[in-house]
Design a protein around this motif. Sequence first.
Motif, short mmCIF file in Angstrom:
data_model
loop_
_atom_site.label_atom_id
_atom_site.label_comp_id
_atom_site.label_asym_id
_atom_site.label_seq_id
_atom_site.Cartn_x
_atom_site.Cartn_y
_atom_site.Cartn_z
N CYS A 12 0.85 -1.18 0.00
CA CYS A 12 0.00 0.00 0.00
C CYS A 12 0.89 1.23 0.00
O CYS A 12 1.96 1.24 0.64
N GLU A 14 1.78 5.01 1.06
CA GLU A 14 1.54 5.86 2.22
C GLU A 14 0.47 6.91 1.90
O GLU A 14 0.47 7.52 0.84
N GLY A 15 -0.48 7.07 2.84
CA GLY A 15 -1.55 8.03 2.65
C GLY A 15 -2.78 7.48 1.96
O GLY A 15 -3.86 8.09 2.01
N ARG A 16 -2.64 6.31 1.34
CA ARG A 16 -3.79 5.69 0.69
C ARG A 16 -4.46 4.72 1.66
O ARG A 16 -3.92 4.36 2.69
N ALA A 17 -5.66 4.31 1.28
CA ALA A 17 -6.38 3.35 2.12
C ALA A 17 -5.82 1.94 1.88
O ALA A 17 -5.55 1.56 0.75
N HIS A 77 -6.00 5.83 6.01
CA HIS A 77 -4.85 6.60 5.53
C HIS A 77 -3.58 5.92 6.08
O HIS A 77 -3.09 6.28 7.14
#
Lengths: 113, 115
Positions: A12, A14-17, A77
């Motif tokens: 994933c 960083e900052g994404r779901a 996040h």
Amino acid sequence: DAKTTQPPSMDCAEGRAANLPCNHSTISGNEYVYWYRQIHSQGPQYIIHGLKNNETNEMASLIITEDRKSSTLILPHATLRDTAVYYCIVLNAGGTSYGKLTFGQGTILTVHP
Amino acid sequence: SQTIHQWPATLVQPVGSPLSLECTVEGTSNPNLYWYRQAAGRGLQLLFYSVGIGQISSEVPQNLSASRPQDRQFILSSKKLLLSDSGFYLCAWRRGRTGHTGELFFGEGSRLTVL
């Protein structure tokens, strides 16, 4: 207690779901779904649990399908500190379970910068 | 607030030597207590659990034993360590009556290497 199936690893940004799936097709009516995570060389940390309704707390959200045969843990996040092994566990809520958790192999979530 | 302490954090022991790992919980009473082990590259395995003083249930046959001499103290022991006893040992607690069945709180673990 019902058995769970999780993907061995996920990535994933960083900052994404981060959406972590779990299959528990043999779950019975009085079994809850629990999620824990284990950061390297630390003890597991409880995240969230649910029976059939969606749940949200300060760490994550838990989405359970209507037939309860699968669920998804959502970290809205993701940060680098969320890199860990995530365990999906099904546990009978009855008194005889005594909180005896059965940990599988879990999903290794790696959050990239 | 409740806290759990586990010690020692790291130890290296020769085969055949004794072992004692200690765990204490503060800020609660009548907890359920657990010992888990995580061998290298493997998942966590429940070894023992206790619902009260002197009440110990063993989940797997092994070279280890557990004792609960006080309400918030849980001890893991061995008289003679084997190489296969190496691993990461974790103590955990759960609220005995009012807590949700599967919400456990884990300590930081004790890493044991048997040589």
